[in-house]
Design a protein around this motif. Sequence first.
Motif, PDB file in Angstrom:
ATOM      1  N   LYS A   1       0.777  -1.179   0.053  1.00  0.00           N
ATOM      2  CA  LYS A   1      -0.101   0.033  -0.069  1.00  0.00           C
ATOM      3  C   LYS A   1       0.867   1.201   0.048  1.00  0.00           C
ATOM      4  CE  LYS A   1      -3.554   2.527   2.736  1.00  0.00           C
ATOM      5  NZ  LYS A   1      -4.399   2.455   3.955  1.00  0.00           N
TER       6      LYS A   1
ATOM      7  N   GLN B   1       2.263   4.532   0.886  1.00  0.00           N
ATOM      8  CA  GLN B   1       2.322   5.559   2.069  1.00  0.00           C
ATOM      9  C   GLN B   1       3.085   6.809   1.689  1.00  0.00           C
ATOM     10  OE1 GLN B   1       3.678   3.693   5.921  1.00  0.00           O
ATOM     11  NE2 GLN B   1       3.789   1.850   4.540  1.00  0.00           N
TER      12      GLN B   1
ATOM     13  N   ASP C   1       1.608   9.567   4.241  1.00  0.00           N
ATOM     14  CA  ASP C   1       0.671   9.371   5.562  1.00  0.00           C
ATOM     15  C   ASP C   1       0.286  10.340   6.426  1.00  0.00           C
ATOM     16  OD1 ASP C   1       3.114   8.576   6.316  1.00  0.00           O
ATOM     17  OD2 ASP C   1       2.270   6.917   7.397  1.00  0.00           O
TER      18      ASP C   1
ATOM     19  N   THR D   1      -5.612  12.331   7.807  1.00  0.00           N
ATOM     20  CA  THR D   1      -5.854  10.999   7.406  1.00  0.00           C
ATOM     21  C   THR D   1      -4.627  10.423   7.271  1.00  0.00           C
ATOM     22  OG1 THR D   1      -7.201   9.348   6.140  1.00  0.00           O
ATOM     23  CG2 THR D   1      -6.686  11.560   5.062  1.00  0.00           C
ATOM     24  N   ASN D   2      -4.592   9.160   7.041  1.00  0.00           N
ATOM     25  CA  ASN D   2      -3.390   8.415   6.838  1.00  0.00           C
ATOM     26  C   ASN D   2      -3.440   8.040   5.246  1.00  0.00           C
ATOM     27  OD1 ASN D   2      -3.225   6.898  10.037  1.00  0.00           O
ATOM     28  ND2 ASN D   2      -1.820   8.378   9.234  1.00  0.00           N
ATOM     29  N   ASP D   3      -4.730   8.201   4.470  1.00  0.00           N
ATOM     30  CA  ASP D   3      -4.774   7.798   3.211  1.00  0.00           C
ATOM     31  C   ASP D   3      -4.112   8.835   2.429  1.00  0.00           C
ATOM     32  OD1 ASP D   3      -6.378   5.519   4.087  1.00  0.00           O
ATOM     33  OD2 ASP D   3      -8.159   6.590   4.222  1.00  0.00           O
TER      34      ASP D   3
ATOM     35  N   ILE E   1      -4.719  11.323  -0.732  1.00  0.00           N
ATOM     36  CA  ILE E   1      -6.024  12.077  -0.715  1.00  0.00           C
ATOM     37  C   ILE E   1      -5.760  13.101  -2.141  1.00  0.00           C
ATOM     38  CG2 ILE E   1      -7.046  12.288   1.525  1.00  0.00           C
ATOM     39  CD1 ILE E   1      -4.796  15.063   0.420  1.00  0.00           C
TER      40      ILE E   1
ATOM     41  N   GLU F   1     -11.281  14.770   6.403  1.00  0.00           N
ATOM     42  CA  GLU F   1      -9.778  14.597   5.834  1.00  0.00           C
ATOM     43  C   GLU F   1      -8.878  15.752   6.002  1.00  0.00           C
ATOM     44  OE1 GLU F   1     -10.882  10.966   2.535  1.00  0.00           O
ATOM     45  OE2 GLU F   1     -10.781  13.214   1.883  1.00  0.00           O
TER      46      GLU F   1
END
Length: 384
Positions: free
Chosen positions: A105, A107, A125, A153-155, A157, A178
């Motif tokens: 994934k 980061q 992240d 957010t760690n996502d 974006i 977010e």
Amino acid sequence: MKRVIYLLFAAVLLASCNSKPKEMAVTVENPSDFDRTTDLVELSLDGVKAKVTLAEGQAYVVKNAKGEIIPSQVTYDGKLVFQSGVKAKETVTFTVSAGEKQEFKAQTYGRFITERKDDFAWENDRVAFRIYGPALIASDGPSNGLDIWYKRTNDMIIDKWYKDELSGTASYHEDRGEGLDDYKVGRSLGAGAMAPFVNGKLWLNENFASQELLENGPLRTTLKLTYKDLDVDGKAYSETRTFSIDAGSQFSKVVQEYGVAEDMTVAAGIVKRPANDTIIVSPEKDYIIYREPSEKAGPVYLGLVFPAGIDSMVVDTYKVANAKTKKDDAYSHVLAVATYKANQPIVYYTGYGWSKFGFADEAAFQTYTSNFSKGLKQPLVVKF
């Protein structure tokens, strides 16, 4: 007789190849009295190749002490990197072996945003940045300052925020859980860009002229921006900026390069607002912290870290003619002034922490920044 010799030679060669270890052990020691779990371990790829041979279609696989595969990346400049996971004064062991290619994934992530007037944006992240490209000059005028997006957010974006903004679905200027874009750059250095500071004046370049994405995650993203030649008091100098961001870090690394044959005074700057702000300069002059009094977002803490230290901190104010309003816009900066050595790139770090994402107050971000600076001076001890 020759056939026997050839067979013996082949047997010796085969034995030699088979005797080469298929994995290598790596120990990582944290000499610091604070945790450095997200710091990236860097191994020379040449050193790894000398220990572990890859068959066709294979990749290097990193495992922790429990035997679990962890995210890793081969960088554009010949390194194998992975997160250390080490706490204060701790030593941990990893193994590197040949195995199947893994998908991890992301980061970190970055992209040239052609659909939004040539922005270049990058993130990890924890934080997000963007800088402006050539297509924006026609509508907004020149700006080579650094913008930041407050994310919580760690996502990843970047793509989502741009898609929603451009489609009219949702504005990234509003926080919908977010984070948001609430930082104002204009004709300034923004959140930590650099410019020559010669004869008491900042010499600002324009938007970047060309860009190159050198690598794109999952643990490190690196991009290089090239600018048009910059006039500094009647002399023309080339300029490039290379930004890289690692997973888990609040800071982006900046490698700033000018084509100068003599030393020159330069300054990395953070825009200073009119009120409700604070400035902290470390006793060692290796970092500056500025509290951004954002009206929408709440307190944001910006930081500049110079591993080699700075010469001084200066608050500088100037005016720039606004092509749209036909009036002068006033800007102030908190400047980290340093000496650029001839033919030697200068390296520093810029980043931020947000009160809504991990940093309750300025003291918390100062502790993080101080430890980050100490970590640069006291690298992890890596043996294999």
